[in-house]
Every structure is written in C-alpha cells, then in structure tokens.
Design an enzyme around this catalytic site. Structure first.
Site, short mmCIF file in Angstrom:
data_model
loop_
_atom_site.label_atom_id
_atom_site.label_comp_id
_atom_site.label_asym_id
_atom_site.label_seq_id
_atom_site.Cartn_x
_atom_site.Cartn_y
_atom_site.Cartn_z
N TRP A 1 -3.88 -2.05 -0.96
CA TRP A 1 -4.05 -3.13 -1.91
C TRP A 1 -4.03 -4.41 -1.09
O TRP A 1 -3.04 -4.75 -0.46
CB TRP A 1 -2.91 -3.15 -2.93
CG TRP A 1 -3.07 -4.19 -3.99
CD1 TRP A 1 -3.82 -4.08 -5.13
CD2 TRP A 1 -2.46 -5.48 -4.05
NE1 TRP A 1 -3.71 -5.22 -5.88
CE2 TRP A 1 -2.88 -6.09 -5.24
CE3 TRP A 1 -1.59 -6.18 -3.20
CZ2 TRP A 1 -2.47 -7.37 -5.62
CZ3 TRP A 1 -1.18 -7.45 -3.57
CH2 TRP A 1 -1.62 -8.04 -4.78
N ASN B 1 2.64 -0.38 5.50
CA ASN B 1 2.91 -0.96 4.18
C ASN B 1 3.89 -2.11 4.41
O ASN B 1 4.97 -1.88 4.97
CB ASN B 1 3.52 0.12 3.28
CG ASN B 1 4.23 -0.44 2.06
OD1 ASN B 1 5.23 0.09 1.63
ND2 ASN B 1 3.73 -1.51 1.50
N GLY B 2 3.51 -3.31 4.01
CA GLY B 2 4.41 -4.46 4.20
C GLY B 2 3.66 -5.66 4.71
O GLY B 2 2.46 -5.80 4.48
N GLU C 1 3.70 -9.85 -24.11
CA GLU C 1 3.31 -8.54 -23.58
C GLU C 1 1.90 -8.17 -24.06
O GLU C 1 1.09 -7.65 -23.29
CB GLU C 1 4.36 -7.49 -24.02
CG GLU C 1 3.97 -6.04 -23.84
CD GLU C 1 3.65 -5.64 -22.41
OE1 GLU C 1 3.86 -6.44 -21.48
OE2 GLU C 1 3.14 -4.52 -22.22
N CYS D 1 0.83 -1.19 0.00
CA CYS D 1 0.00 0.00 0.00
C CYS D 1 0.86 1.25 0.00
O CYS D 1 2.07 1.15 -0.08
CB CYS D 1 -0.85 0.05 1.26
SG CYS D 1 -0.87 -1.43 2.19
N ARG E 1 -0.16 2.45 -5.73
CA ARG E 1 0.23 1.32 -4.88
C ARG E 1 -0.97 0.48 -4.45
O ARG E 1 -0.79 -0.54 -3.79
CB ARG E 1 0.92 1.84 -3.63
CG ARG E 1 2.30 2.37 -3.90
CD ARG E 1 2.88 3.05 -2.70
NE ARG E 1 4.30 3.19 -2.87
CZ ARG E 1 5.21 2.40 -2.34
NH1 ARG E 1 4.87 1.40 -1.56
NH2 ARG E 1 6.49 2.60 -2.57
N GLU F 1 -4.90 -8.24 -18.38
CA GLU F 1 -4.99 -7.43 -17.17
C GLU F 1 -6.07 -6.36 -17.23
O GLU F 1 -6.63 -6.01 -16.20
CB GLU F 1 -3.64 -6.83 -16.78
CG GLU F 1 -3.12 -5.76 -17.68
CD GLU F 1 -1.75 -5.23 -17.24
OE1 GLU F 1 -1.49 -5.15 -16.04
OE2 GLU F 1 -0.96 -4.88 -18.14
N LYS G 1 -1.24 -7.45 -21.62
CA LYS G 1 -2.06 -6.23 -21.68
C LYS G 1 -3.54 -6.60 -21.75
O LYS G 1 -4.36 -6.03 -21.05
CB LYS G 1 -1.74 -5.40 -22.93
CG LYS G 1 -0.61 -4.43 -22.99
CD LYS G 1 -0.44 -3.40 -21.97
CE LYS G 1 0.05 -3.88 -20.65
NZ LYS G 1 1.43 -3.79 -20.36
N LYS H 1 -0.37 -0.48 -9.25
CA LYS H 1 0.68 -0.05 -10.18
C LYS H 1 2.05 -0.52 -9.72
O LYS H 1 2.91 -0.82 -10.52
CB LYS H 1 0.63 1.48 -10.29
CG LYS H 1 1.61 2.07 -11.27
CD LYS H 1 1.20 1.81 -12.69
CE LYS H 1 2.22 2.27 -13.71
NZ LYS H 1 2.13 1.50 -14.94
N HIS I 1 3.29 -27.96 -30.38
CA HIS I 1 3.73 -28.82 -29.28
C HIS I 1 2.71 -28.89 -28.15
O HIS I 1 3.06 -29.20 -27.02
CB HIS I 1 5.11 -28.36 -28.78
CG HIS I 1 6.14 -28.42 -29.86
ND1 HIS I 1 6.72 -29.60 -30.26
CD2 HIS I 1 6.65 -27.46 -30.66
CE1 HIS I 1 7.56 -29.36 -31.26
NE2 HIS I 1 7.54 -28.06 -31.52
C1 F6R Z 1 1.74 -4.78 -16.66
C2 F6R Z 1 2.53 -4.16 -15.61
C3 F6R Z 1 3.24 -5.05 -14.66
C4 F6R Z 1 4.60 -4.41 -14.29
C5 F6R Z 1 5.28 -5.25 -13.20
C6 F6R Z 1 6.64 -4.70 -12.86
O1 F6R Z 1 1.13 -3.82 -17.48
O2 F6R Z 1 2.56 -2.98 -15.50
O3 F6R Z 1 3.42 -6.33 -15.17
O4 F6R Z 1 5.39 -4.35 -15.44
O5 F6R Z 1 4.49 -5.25 -12.05
O6 F6R Z 1 6.56 -3.40 -12.40
P1 F6R Z 1 7.82 -2.44 -12.39
O7 F6R Z 1 8.23 -2.25 -13.81
O8 F6R Z 1 7.35 -1.20 -11.73
O9 F6R Z 1 8.90 -3.15 -11.60
#
Ligand code: F6R
Length: 609
Positions: free
Chosen positions: A76, A100-101, A475, A4, A29, A482, A479, A604, A498
């Site tokens: 979170w 946080n933790g 990737e 968080c 967060r 998520e 996208k 994030k 396979h």
């Molecule tokens: C997907 C995404 C996550 C981050 C991952 C690593 O869109 O954003 O998969 O890439 O959590 O986060 P960072 O780059 O902040 O270490």
C-alpha cells in the site's frame, strides 16, 4: 513510506504457493502491487505486478519461478506511486528485501549509497536497505552480519525479510515498530506480518519483539534481541483460522459481511457462554474512561460514550488515535483507556495505547483479531467475535463492536450501581431481539435502491442525526465516501444552522436519521429546514413517522422496532439504523461501478502512522 504485508518461507522443495497463500491473507494490508523473490541456483528470481495479487499470479503463470526459499510482499503505497518499479521486493545483485514500515533516514542513507556508486531504481525508502547490506558485505561482513549491522543504521519502523543471492539455507528477519510473526512448520519455517497469513501453513507461531533479529532456516529460527543476546520467543498455538475466505453466493465480501450481522449479533447477545466474555473488570474503581480508535471503530466508541455516560455514570472522552497522544491531556490516576480496533494492528491506535500505558492507565482493548499487536499489549482483551472481515469498508465488525460495548456498558452500570438489576435485565431483553430486527432491515432492497438513485449522481451528501445518531451519521458518511467516492459529511443535526446549511441546494442529498426517540421532534424540524431550502431528503425512520409527514422527502427508508423498554431506544437503534446506511453506501457504490471490496487508495489495516 509504505504499509504492507510481508511473508517469507523456507522448506524442502518449493515455496511459491506458500508465499502466494500468505499474501492472499495479507491483501487487507494493501493491494497496490505485489511481488515475490526466490533464491534458486545461485540467483534471485523476482516477479512483480501492479494492482491486486491476481495480477502477480497471472504473471507467475506466464513466467513461473521455482525455489525452496523466498520472500514476498503486498503493498500500500504512500511514498512512491503504485508501480512495478516501486513494488517490492527491492534488490541489488546480492540481496533482496521486503519491508513493512518506514525508513525515516532513507534520504541521508540514499545520498551516502549513491556516493558509493549504488544506483536506485525506485522512489521508495526501502531500496536503501538492500544497497546498505550489499555495501556492508562488500566491506567484509558476512550476509547475516551485514543485515544486522544495516538494521542498526535504520531509523523509523520496519519489519524486514532479507534474502541473499546464492544463500539457500537461511534468510533473515527483523522488526522494530512493525509486527512480525514466525511460523514453525514441519521441516519448514515462515515469517509473516501476522499469524492469519500463516494459518494455512502452521498454527505454531512465535512473535519477534522490538529490535529482535532472526536467522530463519528450514529447521528452526535463531533469535537475538536488541542487545545481541540469544533469546527464545515462546511458540504459541495460533487460533487464526486456516479457512479460505470465500464470498459464497454473494457478489462481494462487503455484501456477505452485511448479511452475516444477524448471526454475529445473535451469538453475542443470545449464546450464554459469549455473554460472559471478559466483563470481569473493576469498573467501580474507574474514575473515567478514555476511548481511543480510528475511523469506524472510533464512531463505535462515540456511540458507546452516550451509553457509558447514561447507563454507567462513567465520564468518557473519545479521541481519534492519531491525535490522542499529542493532546497532552492530564489522565486520571485511576483511569482506564479502551482501544477499539477491528484489525488490532492500526499503528495510530497502538501508539496511543503505549502512550496511555506510560500514563498509568488500565489498558482495555476491543479487537476482532485476538492475536493482534493491540490485543497482546493490553491488560484486558475483549473480542468482537465478528469473524474475519475482508471487505475494506467495515460493516459487521462495527455492529459487533457496538454489541460488545453494549454488554460492557450494562456490566459497568451494574457494577457501578447506576443500573438496577431490573433495568439491566430489561436492556438485555431488548438487545436479545436485536438480531431479529437487524435481519428484517436486511430486506429493504426496493427502498434502498430508490434512495441510492438519489445519491448516485451527486458530488456531495450530508448525513445528519442527534444523540447516538450523530456518530452513526458520521459512520454512514464514511461508508459512502470510502466506497462510492462521493464526498460526504456527518453532522449533529443541530449544527446544520451553524454553517453547513449554506451548502444546501437542489443538488445536495441529506440523509437524515430520525428514529422515534426523545430527540425526534428536533431532528424533524432540522429536516424541514433543509427541505424548505430545496435539499433532497433521504429520511430513515419508522413507518409511523414516515406515514405522518407533512412534507415529501426525495426517498424514505422505513425501519421499525417495537420496544418494551423505551429507555433502551438509544442502545438498540444504532444496530437497526446501521443496516440501511451500509446498504445505501454499497448500493450507491455498485451503481457507480466502484469496487466495494477494495476501494481505491485504501487498505484494510493501516499499519503506519
Ligand atoms: C472504515 C474503516 C476504517 C477503520 C479504521 C480503523 O470502513 O474500516 O475507518 O475503521 O482504519 O481500523 P481498525 O478498526 O482495524 O483499527
């Protein structure tokens, strides 16, 4: 277990607005719930709300609180459902806490405290902290001594803000594992999970070290290290921008960030001063390179592996950070490890970095937040220069990571003698045109909408590609899943036969990346194998390939780039092909009515392991 954002403030008058400003900048967060506590007229007043911070603001409008000292939290949840009861601050009559933790020994502590007669209101690990402090205060400790003593009994990771009832002159803050910054304002002091949260209040920031315990009052902070010795942590001028994060004319941050990419890439490839950024490492000395990251950042690393091996003759391993340090991989004596992270706060990546340091590796990081924990723990820091990324799904940070990596690869290739100056120049010329081709790819709306209609009602989708387009396919799948909650998987196109091809039927869209490169023929034959089994192909390729097909995909997306140096194709194409993947995911998610900026269950920045 919780990850968080926390904030705390003390000033001469009123802190609620500062606490909310800080929380707004920490929502990346987590946004399952938010809450704040202020100490005023000998009592602690708490307001909490489920969901986004705006709900807490509404609650405060209906039921305002005042006070010159307070703490706040955005959550979170992983331990204890998102609910008001589990939202922070947690409290008892005497103490209120934001955390946080994770407190690993909370069950044991909870059992002891329950035996003492404390009753618990939540399912969280955090709630043991206020009760433990209150228990110590009842046995004669002063508030700050009780808080310090309590932290000695906690196992796990934490950053804590601790507010005491009836105490309006100071609050306490401490950290172990989780980061905590102190903001030094004008007759005001602050704490926060990072300097970005403090930027509207102050640019003067110091950072607590692991084990530090701080008493924060209006005119300063007293810090003791883990041995109890009084220490001064240096105050630095933060570079975090105080600008508020606005969407401008865009409906969502994700869309805005997708459209910012040409400018960002132009800055990286075409602005002379940026081109030089931090490429002065002794690449020629490295025997190998480990790239370590999570999620999207890891896919950027996997693409760069192809580049480093091809253009710089450097053997590269790529690991997801949560596995890296458990692999017991023997690391070379003169090895380098590159950690890629948008936030610079990802707990798994930070822990992997510490592991690599213990193995004597040169630590390089590629981060978007220059004052982040990962940046501060590195020997060499390279910045992605994407600007703040607010949308939870990473878009512009990904292509900015690729841009920084492409530059690094060229510098490494020259230094290691694997890339002639002439070829390096040709690669740079091709890269200088990337902003323009990316910009053109942003106007594919009609084709994207048609392709999104194919995906919109699916349960599941595959993304396929070869070479650099394999991690790019992964990737694209990440996208989509998520933000639209459609299950999606990225595969090397050659792997289909396979096993995964068994999934193919008329209900399975397969998004295929087939740029005109040396692997295109093979990718096209894999696509035909899917087509022959009734799969619905969404084919992303160039116009020439699409006009010469001998089969009819369910949808096509045409992107094109004429290259003067065809050997640059695998360096240039990932930038171009990223755009339709990002647009496809966002368009599909919007058609399904999803919140693309704040997808469910995500945050994030992932600050717990
Ligand atoms: C997907 C995404 C996550 C981050 C991952 C690593 O869109 O954003 O998969 O890439 O959590 O986060 P960072 O780059 O902040 O270490």
């Amino acid at each position: 277990m919780i990850m968080c954002g926390i904030v705390g403030a003390i000033n001469g008058s009123r802190v609620v607005n500062e606490l909310l400003d800080g929380l707004k900048r920490l929502e990346y967060r987590g946004y399952d719930s938010a809450g704040l506590a202020v100490s005023h007229n000998n009592s602690i007043l708490i307001r909490k709300a489920e969901g986004a911070l705006s709900n807490l603001e509404t609650k405060l409008d209906l039921s305002p609180v005042e006070g010159r000292i307070g703490i706040a939290h955005t959550r979170w949840a992983t331990h204890g459902e998102p609910s008001i009861a589990n939202a922070h601050p947690h409290r008892n009559d005497r103490v209120s806490v934001v955390h946080n933790g994770i407190i690993e020994n909370y069950e044991e502590l909870r059992a002891c405290l329950e035996a003492e007669g404390f009753t618990f209101q939540s399912q969280t690990d955090t709630e043991v902290v206020p009760h433990l402090i209150a228990s110590l205060m009842a046995s004669g400790f002063s508030p700050e001594a009780a808080a310090l003593e309590a932290t000695k009994r906690l196992q796990g990771a934490y950053a804590l803000g601790i507010l005491f009832e009836g105490e309006e002159e100071f609050f306490c803050a401490t950290r172990k594992g989780s980061p905590l910054a102190i903001g030094h304002g004008e007759e005001a002091m602050f704490i926060a999970s990072d300097a970005i949260a403090l930027a509207p209040m102050t640019q003067r920031v110091s950072y607590l070290e692991n084990g530090d315990f701080a008493i924060v009052s209006q005119n300063g902070v007293c810090v003791r290290d883990e041995n109890g010795t009084a220490v001064e942590r240096p105050v630095e001028q933060s570079r975090a921008s105080a600008e508020s994060h606005e969407k401008g004319s865009y409906s969502h941050f994700m869309i805005k960030e997708i459209h910012e990419q040409p400018d960002i890439l132009n800055h990286v490839f075409n602005v002379p001063v940026q081109k030089k950024q931090n490429c002065n490492m002794a690449y020629e000395d490295f025997e190998s390179l480990s790239i370590v990251a999570c999620g999207t950042s890891c896919y950027a690393g996997q693409i760069a592996r192809y580049w480093f091996e091809r253009y710089a003759g450097l053997r590269v391993d790529v690991d997801i950070a949560s596995e890296y340090r458990y692999r017991h991989s023997p690391l070379p004596q003169k090895g380098a490890a590159l950690f890629i992270s948008q936030s610079g706060e990802t707990a798994d990546t930070l822990a992997a970095l510490e592991h690599a340091r213990l193995q004597g590796q040169t630590i390089i990081s590629l981060v978007n937040v220059p004052e982040s924990s990962i940046a501060r723990a590195s020997d060499h820091v390279i910045q992605t220069l994407a600007g703040p990324e607010i949308g939870v799904a990473s878009t512009k940070a990904f292509t900015a990571q690729l841009a920084a990596l492409a530059r690094l690869v060229i510098a490494a290739g020259i230094a290691r003698g694997t890339l002639s100056i002439r070829d390096a120049r040709a690669l740079k010329v091709e890269l200088s045109r990337v902003p323009e081709i990316v910009s053109a790819a942003l106007s594919l709306n009609g084709q994207i909408r048609a392709a999104a209609s194919v995906l919109q009602n699916s349960q599941s989708a595959l993304f396929i590609g070869r070479g650099v387009n394999w991690p790019l396919a992964c990737e694209g799948a990440l996208k989509l899943k998520e933000i639209s909650y459609i299950h999606a998987e990225g595969l090397g196109a050659g792997e289909l036969k396979h096993g995964p091809i068994a999934l193919v039927d008329g209900n399975l869209p397969v998004v295929a990346l087939a740029p005109p490169d040396e692997l295109q023929e093979k990718t096209l034959s894999n696509i035909k194998e899917v087509q022959a089994r009734g799969g619905q192909i969404i084919l992303i390729s160039d116009e020439r390939t699409l006009s010469g097909l001998d089969f009819e995909p369910a949808a096509t997306i045409a992107v094109s780039a004429e290259l003067d140096a065809p050997f640059a194709s695998d360096l240039v194409m990932p930038f171009l092909y990223s755009i339709p993947l990002q647009l496809l995911a966002s368009e599909t998610a919007l058609k399904r009515g999803c919140d693309i900026d704040k997808p469910r269950n995500l945050a994030k920045s992932v600050t717990v392991e």
